[in-house]
Design a protein around this motif. Structure first.
Motif, short mmCIF file in Angstrom:
data_model
loop_
_atom_site.label_atom_id
_atom_site.label_comp_id
_atom_site.label_asym_id
_atom_site.label_seq_id
_atom_site.Cartn_x
_atom_site.Cartn_y
_atom_site.Cartn_z
N CYS A 8 13.66 0.77 -3.79
CA CYS A 8 12.61 -0.49 -3.31
C CYS A 8 12.83 -0.75 -1.95
CB CYS A 8 13.36 -1.54 -4.46
SG CYS A 8 14.98 -2.33 -3.99
N LEU A 9 12.47 -2.05 -1.80
CA LEU A 9 12.43 -2.30 -0.47
C LEU A 9 13.82 -2.66 0.35
CD1 LEU A 9 10.67 -2.97 2.10
CD2 LEU A 9 10.29 -5.61 1.25
N GLY A 10 14.51 -3.76 -0.14
CA GLY A 10 15.75 -4.11 0.27
C GLY A 10 16.99 -3.29 -0.16
N ASN A 11 16.98 -2.57 -1.37
CA ASN A 11 18.07 -2.02 -1.91
C ASN A 11 19.17 -3.09 -2.26
OD1 ASN A 11 20.56 0.64 -1.42
ND2 ASN A 11 19.30 0.20 -3.36
N ILE A 12 18.49 -4.18 -2.51
CA ILE A 12 19.73 -5.27 -3.06
C ILE A 12 19.41 -5.93 -4.33
CG2 ILE A 12 20.83 -5.59 -0.82
CD1 ILE A 12 18.95 -8.37 -0.45
N CYS A 13 18.06 -5.77 -4.89
CA CYS A 13 17.84 -6.42 -5.92
C CYS A 13 17.23 -5.30 -7.25
CB CYS A 13 16.63 -7.26 -5.77
SG CYS A 13 17.03 -8.72 -4.91
N ARG A 14 16.06 -4.89 -6.82
CA ARG A 14 15.37 -4.04 -8.03
C ARG A 14 16.06 -2.67 -8.29
NH1 ARG A 14 9.61 -4.73 -5.84
NH2 ARG A 14 10.90 -4.55 -3.91
N TRP A 28 17.21 -3.42 6.41
CA TRP A 28 17.98 -4.60 6.75
C TRP A 28 19.49 -4.86 6.11
CZ3 TRP A 28 13.41 -5.14 4.04
CH2 TRP A 28 12.19 -4.94 4.90
N PRO A 63 11.82 -9.97 -6.92
CA PRO A 63 12.40 -11.37 -7.39
C PRO A 63 13.06 -11.97 -5.91
CG PRO A 63 13.90 -9.54 -7.57
CD PRO A 63 12.65 -8.90 -7.17
N TYR A 64 12.88 -11.56 -4.76
CA TYR A 64 13.77 -11.81 -3.79
C TYR A 64 13.67 -13.46 -3.23
CZ TYR A 64 16.56 -11.66 0.56
OH TYR A 64 17.35 -12.04 1.65
N TYR A 65 12.30 -13.81 -3.48
CA TYR A 65 11.90 -15.25 -2.90
C TYR A 65 11.56 -16.21 -3.86
CZ TYR A 65 11.82 -13.26 1.55
OH TYR A 65 12.20 -12.58 3.00
P1 4NP Z 1 14.34 -5.57 -3.26
O1 4NP Z 1 14.14 -7.12 -2.86
O2 4NP Z 1 13.37 -4.85 -2.60
O3 4NP Z 1 14.26 -5.67 -4.74
O4 4NP Z 1 15.79 -5.16 -2.92
C1 4NP Z 1 14.27 -7.48 -1.53
C2 4NP Z 1 15.43 -7.76 -0.87
C3 4NP Z 1 15.31 -8.23 0.30
C4 4NP Z 1 14.23 -8.24 1.29
C5 4NP Z 1 12.90 -8.05 0.29
C6 4NP Z 1 12.94 -7.62 -0.81
N1 4NP Z 1 14.12 -8.61 2.47
O5 4NP Z 1 13.13 -9.00 2.99
O6 4NP Z 1 15.22 -8.92 2.99
#
Ligand code: 4NP
Length: 162
Positions: free
Chosen positions: A11-17, A48, A130-132
């Motif tokens: 995913c984008l951040g590797n902290i949620c999905r 990040w 889901p981050y925001y």
């Molecule tokens: P993820 O969610 O891609 O599901 O891990 C996000 C986590 C952090 C950010 C964006 C998406 N961010 O912009 O920091």
């Protein structure tokens, strides 16, 4: 037993999905008695959150459903990841586009797919970020990931005759 099936969720951040997909898929693999046959990982196209645990909201939603992901740490997707995984699954179309940018030209295109191309329910083909958002967003992500991951495992078992 042959080579393990190496699978990477991105995913984008590797902290949620993608940490959730890693954790849910690993648990389903374990419940199927197939842990020895898989190497399961996740990564982010953005750097990040390298070294960080998953978002506490994602950890809480997963834990409430019996899936522990808090030990995972953020990784940044690297070009070598594309060579070392049989299947690399992006959570949304932007992820897939960014994964493809890192891929060597001769990589078989079928190695990189949208995660939700395995979703048995018709929908948008993307796992919403889901981050925001609020807690409901995390619940929705869990439901999408759980059913898609189950269908993905059945698909791979069919391919391999497991
Ligand atoms: P993820 O969610 O891609 O599901 O891990 C996000 C986590 C952090 C950010 C964006 C998406 N961010 O912009 O920091």
């Amino acid at each position: 037993m042959g080579e393990p099936f190496r699978i990477l969720f991105v995913c984008l951040g590797n902290i949620c999905r993608s940490p959730l997909a890693e954790g849910v898929f690993r648990q389903q693999v374990q419940e199927a008695g197939l842990s020895e046959r898989f190497v399961i990982a996740s990564a982010g196209t953005g750097g990040w959150h390298v070294g960080s645990p998953p978002d506490p909201r994602m950890c809480a939603t997963a834990s409430a459903r019996g899936v522990e992901i808090g030990h995972q740490r953020g990784r940044h997707l690297a070009p070598g990841d594309l060579l070392h995984h049989e299947l690399v699954l992006g959570m949304d179309r932007q992820n897939v586009a960014n994964i493809r940018k890192l891929a060597p030209r001769d990589l078989p295109p079928s190695r990189i797919e949208l995660f939700r191309s395995f979703d048995p329910e018709p929908g948008t083909m993307e796992v919403p970020d889901p981050y925001y958002g609020d807690d409901r967003g995390f619940e929705e992500v869990f439901e999408i990931v759980e059913r898609t991951s189950g269908a993905l495992l059945e698909h791979i078992r069919g391919l391999r005759g497991w």
